[in-house]
Design a protein around this motif. Structure first.
Motif, mmCIF file in Angstrom:
data_model
loop_
_atom_site.group_PDB
_atom_site.id
_atom_site.type_symbol
_atom_site.label_atom_id
_atom_site.label_comp_id
_atom_site.label_asym_id
_atom_site.label_seq_id
_atom_site.Cartn_x
_atom_site.Cartn_y
_atom_site.Cartn_z
ATOM 1 N N MET A 1 0.843 -1.185 0.000
ATOM 2 C CA MET A 1 0.000 0.000 0.000
ATOM 3 C C MET A 1 0.888 1.248 0.000
ATOM 4 O O MET A 1 1.738 1.406 0.863
ATOM 5 C CB MET A 1 -0.896 -0.003 1.240
ATOM 6 N N GLN A 2 0.680 2.111 -0.979
ATOM 7 C CA GLN A 2 1.400 3.378 -1.010
ATOM 8 C C GLN A 2 0.676 4.360 -0.105
ATOM 9 O O GLN A 2 -0.551 4.398 -0.051
ATOM 10 C CB GLN A 2 1.463 3.919 -2.431
ATOM 11 N N ARG A 3 1.473 5.159 0.609
ATOM 12 C CA ARG A 3 0.917 6.108 1.579
ATOM 13 C C ARG A 3 1.307 7.529 1.211
ATOM 14 O O ARG A 3 2.238 7.753 0.448
ATOM 15 C CB ARG A 3 1.432 5.774 2.979
ATOM 16 N N TYR A 4 0.595 8.467 1.794
ATOM 17 C CA TYR A 4 0.986 9.869 1.668
ATOM 18 C C TYR A 4 2.248 10.088 2.493
ATOM 19 O O TYR A 4 2.525 9.334 3.439
ATOM 20 C CB TYR A 4 -0.135 10.784 2.183
ATOM 21 N N THR A 5 2.997 11.121 2.170
ATOM 22 C CA THR A 5 4.194 11.442 2.940
ATOM 23 C C THR A 5 3.787 11.977 4.312
ATOM 24 O O THR A 5 2.659 12.467 4.490
ATOM 25 C CB THR A 5 5.038 12.511 2.216
ATOM 26 N N LYS A 6 4.695 11.889 5.252
ATOM 27 C CA LYS A 6 4.408 12.396 6.604
ATOM 28 C C LYS A 6 4.036 13.881 6.593
ATOM 29 O O LYS A 6 3.059 14.273 7.233
ATOM 30 C CB LYS A 6 5.592 12.139 7.540
ATOM 31 N N PRO A 7 4.783 14.745 5.862
ATOM 32 C CA PRO A 7 4.368 16.156 5.818
ATOM 33 C C PRO A 7 2.961 16.335 5.236
ATOM 34 O O PRO A 7 2.190 17.167 5.723
ATOM 35 C CB PRO A 7 5.417 16.823 4.932
ATOM 36 N N ALA A 8 2.598 15.554 4.231
ATOM 37 C CA ALA A 8 1.254 15.646 3.652
ATOM 38 C C ALA A 8 0.208 15.256 4.696
ATOM 39 O O ALA A 8 -0.846 15.894 4.801
ATOM 40 C CB ALA A 8 1.138 14.770 2.416
ATOM 41 N N MET A 9 0.494 14.205 5.472
ATOM 42 C CA MET A 9 -0.442 13.776 6.518
ATOM 43 C C MET A 9 -0.607 14.850 7.586
ATOM 44 O O MET A 9 -1.726 15.172 7.986
ATOM 45 C CB MET A 9 0.052 12.485 7.173
ATOM 46 N N VAL A 10 0.516 15.400 8.047
ATOM 47 C CA VAL A 10 0.463 16.435 9.088
ATOM 48 C C VAL A 10 -0.324 17.642 8.588
ATOM 49 O O VAL A 10 -1.209 18.157 9.293
ATOM 50 C CB VAL A 10 1.888 16.844 9.537
ATOM 51 N N LEU A 11 -0.034 18.085 7.379
ATOM 52 C CA LEU A 11 -0.748 19.235 6.829
ATOM 53 C C LEU A 11 -2.237 18.933 6.654
ATOM 54 O O LEU A 11 -3.087 19.767 6.967
ATOM 55 C CB LEU A 11 -0.119 19.672 5.501
ATOM 56 N N HIS A 12 -2.564 17.748 6.155
ATOM 57 C CA HIS A 12 -3.966 17.355 5.967
ATOM 58 C C HIS A 12 -4.741 17.446 7.273
ATOM 59 O O HIS A 12 -5.792 18.086 7.353
ATOM 60 C CB HIS A 12 -4.036 15.933 5.407
ATOM 61 N N ALA A 58 -1.320 26.920 1.370
ATOM 62 C CA ALA A 58 -0.286 27.275 0.390
ATOM 63 C C ALA A 58 0.900 26.313 0.511
ATOM 64 O O ALA A 58 1.413 25.810 -0.495
ATOM 65 C CB ALA A 58 0.159 28.716 0.578
ATOM 66 N N VAL A 59 1.318 26.036 1.746
ATOM 67 C CA VAL A 59 2.412 25.086 1.967
ATOM 68 C C VAL A 59 2.003 23.708 1.451
ATOM 69 O O VAL A 59 2.791 23.024 0.777
ATOM 70 C CB VAL A 59 2.789 25.021 3.468
ATOM 71 N N ARG A 60 0.779 23.299 1.745
ATOM 72 C CA ARG A 60 0.307 21.985 1.321
ATOM 73 C C ARG A 60 0.266 21.868 -0.196
ATOM 74 O O ARG A 60 0.640 20.834 -0.763
ATOM 75 C CB ARG A 60 -1.077 21.720 1.907
ATOM 76 N N LEU A 61 -0.190 22.914 -0.855
ATOM 77 C CA LEU A 61 -0.255 22.893 -2.317
ATOM 78 C C LEU A 61 1.150 22.804 -2.912
ATOM 79 O O LEU A 61 1.384 22.045 -3.860
ATOM 80 C CB LEU A 61 -0.982 24.134 -2.827
ATOM 81 N N LEU A 62 2.088 23.549 -2.341
ATOM 82 C CA LEU A 62 3.479 23.468 -2.806
ATOM 83 C C LEU A 62 4.042 22.071 -2.568
ATOM 84 O O LEU A 62 4.731 21.524 -3.426
ATOM 85 C CB LEU A 62 4.344 24.519 -2.113
ATOM 86 N N TRP A 63 3.763 21.515 -1.405
ATOM 87 C CA TRP A 63 4.250 20.162 -1.095
ATOM 88 C C TRP A 63 3.664 19.149 -2.084
ATOM 89 O O TRP A 63 4.373 18.295 -2.601
ATOM 90 C CB TRP A 63 3.893 19.769 0.334
ATOM 91 N N ARG A 64 2.375 19.263 -2.329
ATOM 92 C CA ARG A 64 1.711 18.327 -3.233
ATOM 93 C C ARG A 64 2.261 18.443 -4.653
ATOM 94 O O ARG A 64 2.353 17.444 -5.375
ATOM 95 C CB ARG A 64 0.197 18.558 -3.224
ATOM 96 N N HIS A 65 2.631 19.652 -5.046
ATOM 97 C CA HIS A 65 3.193 19.856 -6.383
ATOM 98 C C HIS A 65 4.487 19.052 -6.564
ATOM 99 O O HIS A 65 4.745 18.504 -7.633
ATOM 100 C CB HIS A 65 3.448 21.343 -6.632
ATOM 101 N N GLY A 66 5.276 18.980 -5.523
ATOM 102 C CA GLY A 66 6.543 18.253 -5.603
ATOM 103 C C GLY A 66 6.472 16.814 -5.125
ATOM 104 O O GLY A 66 7.431 16.060 -5.272
#
Length: 174
Positions: A1-12, A58-66
């Protein structure tokens, strides 16, 4: 199972918590009669949460872009994939539109936004009662749209967890 990154989870989860708190605070504060210190405090907290959501979005969108999210499960019907993608795009749009409409409404009302009580965010324009009358329902209805999409998002996550059992929810859990 692929997961979201830890920063993505924290931001979510942080943004989700702030959105629910700001929405709840908004409902509570407008029902307080008159102009009281408590009402003023709640309005300040509501604005602080809105600014924080805007910054974190804004941080989350930038993170998701990369950092691309994991792909949808192969078992998902194509209409569900499209619905999920549209819902996520709309949630991102609203994470920006709701706080910005609140800021513009506050500006039109001639009330400063003092973030965390530390510094004043510059007003976009002078107070404008006519614009205030337009922006108040805009901010309200954008919030209602956000609430509806959040409920849909949560319902879909629970459906994937308990009906489909396809680990979609687990990908976003720490």
């Amino acid at each position: 199972m692929q997961r979201y990154t830890k920063p993505a989870m924290v931001l979510h989860w942080l943004i989700a918590l702030l959105i629910v708190a700001a929405f709840t605070m908004g409902l509570v504060m407008v029902d307080i009669p008159g102009f009281t210190p408590t009402k003023l405090k709640y309005f300040s907290w509501h604005k602080w949460m809105g600014v924080t959501v805007l910054l974190l979005a804004a941080v989350r969108l930038l993170w998701r872009h990369g950092n691309r999210p994991p792909p949808h499960p192969a078992s998902m019907a194509q209409w569900q994939v499209k619905a999920a993608d549209v819902t996520h795009v709309l949630l991102y749009v609203l994470m920006f539109a709701v706080p910005l409409s609140g800021y513009l409404y506050t500006t039109a009302a001639g009330v400063p936004v003092v973030y965390l009580g530390l510094f004043q965010i510059p007003a976009a324009f002078a107070a404008d009662p006519a614009l205030k009358a337009v922006l108040k329902p805009v901010h309200y209805w954008l919030n209602m749209a956000m609430a509806a999409l959040v409920v849909l998002h949560v319902a879909a996550a629970l459906k994937h967890q308990f009906v489909d059992r396809d680990d979609v929810l687990k990908r976003m859990l720490p």
